[in-house]
Structure formats: C-alpha cells, structure tokens
Design a protein around this motif. Structure first.
Motif, PDB file in Angstrom:
ATOM      1  N   GLY A  65      30.342   0.191  14.313  1.00 30.23           N
ATOM      2  CA  GLY A  65      30.728   1.588  14.112  1.00 30.23           C
ATOM      3  C   GLY A  65      29.595   2.586  14.063  1.00 30.23           C
ATOM      4  O   GLY A  65      29.782   3.724  13.625  1.00 30.23           O
ATOM      5  N   ALA A  66      28.384   2.193  14.530  1.00 29.06           N
ATOM      6  CA  ALA A  66      27.243   3.119  14.534  1.00 29.06           C
ATOM      7  C   ALA A  66      27.436   4.229  15.560  1.00 29.06           C
ATOM      8  O   ALA A  66      28.113   4.043  16.575  1.00 29.06           O
ATOM      9  CB  ALA A  66      25.956   2.351  14.834  1.00 29.06           C
ATOM     10  N   ASP A  67      26.813   5.386  15.292  1.00 24.96           N
ATOM     11  CA  ASP A  67      26.822   6.488  16.250  1.00 24.96           C
ATOM     12  C   ASP A  67      25.637   6.413  17.199  1.00 24.96           C
ATOM     13  O   ASP A  67      25.704   6.901  18.326  1.00 24.96           O
ATOM     14  CB  ASP A  67      26.762   7.834  15.502  1.00 24.96           C
ATOM     15  N   LEU A  68      24.534   5.861  16.727  1.00 29.95           N
ATOM     16  CA  LEU A  68      23.328   5.704  17.552  1.00 29.95           C
ATOM     17  C   LEU A  68      22.461   4.614  16.945  1.00 29.95           C
ATOM     18  O   LEU A  68      22.735   4.131  15.832  1.00 29.95           O
ATOM     19  CB  LEU A  68      22.545   7.007  17.655  1.00 29.95           C
ATOM     20  N   VAL A  69      21.421   4.213  17.673  1.00 30.03           N
ATOM     21  CA  VAL A  69      20.462   3.233  17.157  1.00 30.03           C
ATOM     22  C   VAL A  69      19.051   3.809  17.246  1.00 30.03           C
ATOM     23  O   VAL A  69      18.765   4.646  18.106  1.00 30.03           O
ATOM     24  CB  VAL A  69      20.508   1.890  17.932  1.00 30.03           C
ATOM     25  N   GLU A  70      18.208   3.361  16.351  1.00 30.28           N
ATOM     26  CA  GLU A  70      16.785   3.691  16.427  1.00 30.28           C
ATOM     27  C   GLU A  70      16.056   2.474  16.984  1.00 30.28           C
ATOM     28  O   GLU A  70      16.077   1.398  16.382  1.00 30.28           O
ATOM     29  CB  GLU A  70      16.213   4.034  15.049  1.00 30.28           C
ATOM     30  N   ILE A  71      15.439   2.631  18.147  1.00 31.07           N
ATOM     31  CA  ILE A  71      14.661   1.545  18.756  1.00 31.07           C
ATOM     32  C   ILE A  71      13.227   1.636  18.231  1.00 31.07           C
ATOM     33  O   ILE A  71      12.497   2.570  18.553  1.00 31.07           O
ATOM     34  CB  ILE A  71      14.686   1.637  20.293  1.00 31.07           C
ATOM     35  N   ARG A  72      12.844   0.669  17.406  1.00 33.96           N
ATOM     36  CA  ARG A  72      11.493   0.658  16.839  1.00 33.96           C
ATOM     37  C   ARG A  72      10.568  -0.159  17.743  1.00 33.96           C
ATOM     38  O   ARG A  72      10.437  -1.369  17.605  1.00 33.96           O
ATOM     39  CB  ARG A  72      11.531   0.085  15.425  1.00 33.96           C
ATOM     40  N   LEU A  73       9.949   0.544  18.697  1.00 33.38           N
ATOM     41  CA  LEU A  73       9.084  -0.127  19.672  1.00 33.38           C
ATOM     42  C   LEU A  73       7.914  -0.843  19.004  1.00 33.38           C
ATOM     43  O   LEU A  73       7.438  -1.865  19.499  1.00 33.38           O
ATOM     44  CB  LEU A  73       8.549   0.900  20.681  1.00 33.38           C
ATOM     45  N   ASP A  74       7.467  -0.304  17.862  1.00 30.40           N
ATOM     46  CA  ASP A  74       6.309  -0.902  17.189  1.00 30.40           C
ATOM     47  C   ASP A  74       6.609  -2.270  16.590  1.00 30.40           C
ATOM     48  O   ASP A  74       5.697  -3.008  16.228  1.00 30.40           O
ATOM     49  CB  ASP A  74       5.760   0.029  16.097  1.00 30.40           C
ATOM     50  N   HIS A  75       7.880  -2.641  16.497  1.00 27.65           N
ATOM     51  CA  HIS A  75       8.225  -3.964  15.962  1.00 27.65           C
ATOM     52  C   HIS A  75       8.257  -5.039  17.055  1.00 27.65           C
ATOM     53  O   HIS A  75       8.289  -6.230  16.746  1.00 27.65           O
ATOM     54  CB  HIS A  75       9.575  -3.909  15.243  1.00 27.65           C
ATOM     55  N   LEU A  76       8.300  -4.630  18.330  1.00 28.39           N
ATOM     56  CA  LEU A  76       8.342  -5.605  19.427  1.00 28.39           C
ATOM     57  C   LEU A  76       7.001  -6.339  19.524  1.00 28.39           C
ATOM     58  O   LEU A  76       5.937  -5.727  19.503  1.00 28.39           O
ATOM     59  CB  LEU A  76       8.661  -4.909  20.746  1.00 28.39           C
ATOM     60  N   SER A  77       7.059  -7.668  19.647  1.00 25.00           N
ATOM     61  CA  SER A  77       5.823  -8.464  19.612  1.00 25.00           C
ATOM     62  C   SER A  77       5.059  -8.427  20.939  1.00 25.00           C
ATOM     63  O   SER A  77       3.851  -8.560  20.963  1.00 25.00           O
ATOM     64  CB  SER A  77       6.139  -9.907  19.211  1.00 25.00           C
ATOM     65  N   ASP A  78       5.751  -8.255  22.047  1.00 21.48           N
ATOM     66  CA  ASP A  78       5.068  -8.249  23.353  1.00 21.48           C
ATOM     67  C   ASP A  78       5.649  -7.103  24.181  1.00 21.48           C
ATOM     68  O   ASP A  78       6.344  -7.331  25.180  1.00 21.48           O
ATOM     69  CB  ASP A  78       5.274  -9.611  24.045  1.00 21.48           C
ATOM     70  N   PHE A  79       5.360  -5.875  23.755  1.00 24.76           N
ATOM     71  CA  PHE A  79       5.997  -4.715  24.370  1.00 24.76           C
ATOM     72  C   PHE A  79       5.219  -4.239  25.595  1.00 24.76           C
ATOM     73  O   PHE A  79       4.010  -4.016  25.537  1.00 24.76           O
ATOM     74  CB  PHE A  79       6.087  -3.582  23.339  1.00 24.76           C
ATOM     75  N   GLU A  80       5.949  -4.125  26.709  1.00 23.09           N
ATOM     76  CA  GLU A  80       5.375  -3.599  27.954  1.00 23.09           C
ATOM     77  C   GLU A  80       6.297  -2.457  28.417  1.00 23.09           C
ATOM     78  O   GLU A  80       7.414  -2.704  28.882  1.00 23.09           O
ATOM     79  CB  GLU A  80       5.320  -4.720  29.000  1.00 23.09           C
TER      80      GLU A  80
END
Length: 510
Positions: free
Chosen positions: A27-42
């Motif tokens: 039932g969320a209206d939106l999500v916050e994508i926390r890029l800093d938590h990704l271990s191998d972010f490209e």
C-alpha cells in the motif's frame, strides 16, 4: 494527503526491485531508492532497471557518510548518478543542503516538469529551537528546494512539538521528522500537521533512519490514511512503551465505532514537561503506565476520589471545555474483577454478593501505581493485604496507608501464615525482553491457590508457568489489561467499549 514512502536499503538491485514490488503490494505511495546501500552500484547499468520500469513513483537518494549515509566517494560521481536518475524519470531526488547550491546549478534548465527536488538537512544529535528550525527552512527554500526536508533527533518527546510547529507554518511542502523512539509521533501524526510524506519500512531491520515504523503498522494499527487535521490524539504515556499493545487495542476500538481519533505510544521522561508541552485539546487523553502513575495524581487539575484514595492515576482526560486534566484509575477494577472471576471459574461458582477475596491473605509484589490499585481493591473486598517490595520503606508506606502488612522480597520467600493465599505481581519483572525473570522462587509458590501477574508480554510469564506447575489457579495480566482498557475507552469516548472486538484484537496480537 501525506504520502507513505518505503525506504529500500537492500544490498542488491534484484532485492531492491523485489522490495519495490512488496512495497506496492503493502500500500505504499512511493519508494525511496537508497543508492548508497547498494554494494556494487554501477549507475548506467543499475539505474535503468531501478528507475526505468517500476511499479511506483521513486525518490532517489545517494546519501554520503558525512550526512549519515553509506557513500564515501566524491560528489561528482554522486551528482552524475542523481542527474541520470532524474533524466530516467525519477519523480524526486534528495540532495543535502550542504551541497544543494552545486547540485541546483548542475540541473539548472534540465528539470523535467514532473520532477521535484528535495533538499534535506539531518541532525543526529538533537532538535534545534523553533527559531533555528524556521531559519533552516528558509535556507533550504533559498537553496532551490521544491520540498523542504528536515530530520532531527529527539532527546525528549517535547522536542517533537517544535517540528510540528514549523511544519504547520511552512509555506512550501515539508517533510519534518524527528528520529528515535521519542520522536515516533512525528512519523505517525504527519497527516494531522500537514507533513508531505512519512516513511514506513517493509519490516524490522529494513529502516533507513532510527525510529521508522513499518508500513503495515502505519496502515493497519494507526490507520494513518484516516488521520486528518481534526483527528483527536490519545496515547500511552510511559517509559518504556514499545512493548505495549494499547495502540493495537485502542485504535481497533476507535475504528470500530467510527471515531476520528488515533492512539499512539508516547515515550515520556518527565510527565510535567510532557503535559505542559502537549496542552492543546487535540491531545484529548492519555493512559499512564510505569513509571508515571503516581506522578500523574499531582499533574491533574482534578482527581477522581477512588484514584485519589489509591494514589495512582492510569487515565487522564483533557476536558474539551477548558483543557483541565481529570485523573481516573481503571486498574483496580480491571485487576480485581479479573482475579475474582479467575477464582470463581476455578471453583465453578457464579457471581455471589460476597467477594471470593474476602478474608483471604492477598500478597502484592510491588508498591508502585499498579500495586497501590490492587492493594486498594483487595482491601475494599475484605482481603488481608500484604505488600512485598524491593524497597521495604515503600512497602511499609503502602501497607500503613491501607491497613496492611509489609515484607521485604527476601521475607516473602518464607512467608507462609496459611495455605490458599493469593499472590499478585505488579512489577515489570518477567516482562519482555527479560522473560526469564520472576519475582519469587518456584519453591515459595506452593502456599498460593491463585497467582496473578500484571505482566502480559509474554502472555504466559515464568511466574504463571511455575505457579500452574505448583497447582495454583493462574490469572493472566492480559485479563487486567483488557478490562482496564475497556474502562479507559469508555472514559475517552463516553461510549460502551466493544468488548468482543477488544478481546479478539488482544488475542490476535499477543
């Protein structure tokens, strides 16, 4: 309408996408994508997956270490990723006030029509004064924010009043949250004070900041979609309060009768300061639990005669006409009636005029607010009351007050004037998380025919288990809890308590 945002803090893109789908289902209206938590972010590989084809609007955050996040690189790479997210259609990007000028220059003339920039400031130590908060809002607006975000930390629950004040007077959309358990109401009451969004997690351990509730609790316990400017606020005042099932119980009861009200946990250090700070008639009533029941007597403008005799208040009503505080006690009826019915049930008898407590030795462990309520109630029913307490002086004081006898906890272990006594624990010994605690050794329980424990989390405490093994009739604190809560509901609302619903609710959540 306040938006419900689920923070996504998974380590992999795949898990983040799965969590995004789960957030939509909850039932969320939106999500916050926390890029800093990704271990191998490209960025060029991962952002099209996260932002491109998605079930919900997204707020993209790439929080650096210096603002409480996980990212340790330079701002150039971070800004490039946030710009790419914007270009791919992210509805929101969050950037810190400290670097907002640089980021605003970077995106100047490139902002899509449906894009909003959140400029944020986080204080992990305290909550500044109202003046400082207002000044901070002005600085964030001047930096080019479409939405102002300020997150502070509650040293005391009174700190939250300053955030509410600033949100109400803010001329632009504002996210104002106070972190930590003492700041929880800033997250629950967002819709009442006009906050732009609040965060709810998918589960325990998936928080992006201290004190975030779950989205399930926001929707199903606190009924946050129904909270508005006119909603009346009730709550449980105590320390601790995290274990309490009162919010589950009272919110379900309010909803069942269509009352525009919400019931929230209030972790309070100083009751006088709390009541002075939350003096609006919108804060319509409070349940008082450990350690504030006795202090509450002195905080009320008027105290019901029975509560005055007991020396403890567990219910405070703010009179709508003049804001005066009226104190009551529903503990004594809840506990004594539960024990009486437990005895009658074990003996297979109905309700006679004479109480089954009459003439019995009634031993109470604890001399606090609940102990006082039971002592008063047992004395009224004709029992011979004995008070045992860790601090003997407090036991003697209460015993003198009601014409009883006082013991130390050590003396209680060998106290055996007769068989068939009644024992009532009113301390927090044995309550979660310290479930292996018990106020009295099992060997001493053989003298008691009935044992009551005011602790109800867990439902079967060690004391009750060992009492049952020793042959006693046991009465759960859950019974007292339900009955005193019904009394509180009726004082809060002037309506008859929905007993069946309240019982069903408690059984489902304990």
């Amino acid at each position: 309408m306040t938006l419900l945002c689920v923070p996504l803090v998974a380590k992999t893109v795949e898990q983040m996408m799965a969590d995004m789908a789960a957030a939509k289902a909850r039932g969320a209206d939106l999500v916050e994508i926390r890029l800093d938590h990704l271990s191998d972010f490209e960025p060029r590989r991962d952002l099209p997956l996260l932002v491109g084809d998605r079930p919900l609007p997204v707020l993209v955050t790439y929080r650096p270490k210096w603002e409480g996040g996980e990212y340790e690189g330079d701002d150039k790479q971070r800004f490039e990723a946030l710009c790419l997210a914007m270009e791919l259609g992210a509805e929101y990007v969050d950037v810190e006030l400290k670097v907002a000028d640089d980021f605003v220059r970077l995106i100047s003339g490139k902002k899509p029509d449906n894009f909003k920039l959140i400029v944020s400031s986080h204080n992990y130590q305290s909550t500044p004064s109202s003046e400082e908060l207002s000044s901070l809002v002005a600085r964030i607006q001047a930096a080019g924010a479409d939405i102002v975000k300020i997150a502070t930390t509650a040293v005391d629950i009174v700190d939250v009043t300053r955030m509410f004040q600033v949100i109400v007077h803010c001329q632009v959309p504002m996210i104002g949250l106070v972190m930590g358990e003492r700041g929880l109401i800033s997250r629950l009451l967002c819709p009442k004070f006009g906050g732009y969004l609040t965060f709810g997690t998918l589960g325990v351990g998936k928080e992006s900041a201290p004190g975030q509730p779950t989205i399930s609790d926001l929707l199903n316990v606190y009924n946050i979609r129904q909270i508005g400017a006119d909603t009346k606020i009730f709550g449980i005042v105590g320390k601790p309060v995290g274990h309490s099932k009162s919010p589950v119980l009272l919110n379900a009861a309010f909803k069942s009768v269509g009352l525009d009200a919400v019931y929230v946990p209030l972790l309070v250090d100083d009751l006088v300061n709390f009541l002075n700070a939350y003096s609006s008639t919108d804060f319509a009533g409070f349940s008082c639990t450990i350690p504030h029941k006795e202090a509450a007597v002195g905080c009320c403008d008027k105290v019901d005669p029975i509560a005055k005799s007991i020396g403890a208040v567990n219910t405070i009503i703010r009179r709508p006409s003049d804001g005066k505080l009226i104190g009551y006690n529903t503990d004594y009826v809840g506990a004594i009636s539960a024990i009486e019915d437990g005895i009658r049930g074990s003996q297979g008898v109905g309700k006679e005029t004479v109480s089954p407590l009459a003439g019995k030795v009634f031993v109470i462990i604890g001399a606090g607010g609940a102990g006082k309520a039971l002592a008063y109630g047992a004395k009224e029913k004709g029992a011979k009351v004995v008070i045992a307490n860790r601090t003997y002086e407090r036991a003697r004081e209460l015993a003198n007050l009601i014409g009883g006898h006082a013991l130390t906890l050590a003396e209680l272990e060998t106290f055996h004037p007769e068989d068939g006594m009644i024992l009532a624990n009113t301390t927090s010994i044995g309550m979660q998380p310290n479930v292996n605690g018990t106020p009295i050794r099992k060997q001493a329980l053989g003298s008691y025919s009935v044992v009551f424990d005011a602790v109800y989390t867990p439902r079967a405490t060690r004391l009750l288990r060992e009492a049952e093994e020793s042959g006693a009739t046991v009465v759960s604190g859950l019974e007292m809890f339900i009955r005193q809560a019904m009394g509180q509901f009726e004082l809060f609302t002037n309506l008859t308590a929905p007993e069946n619903l309240m019982r069903d609710t408690v059984m489902r959540y304990t």
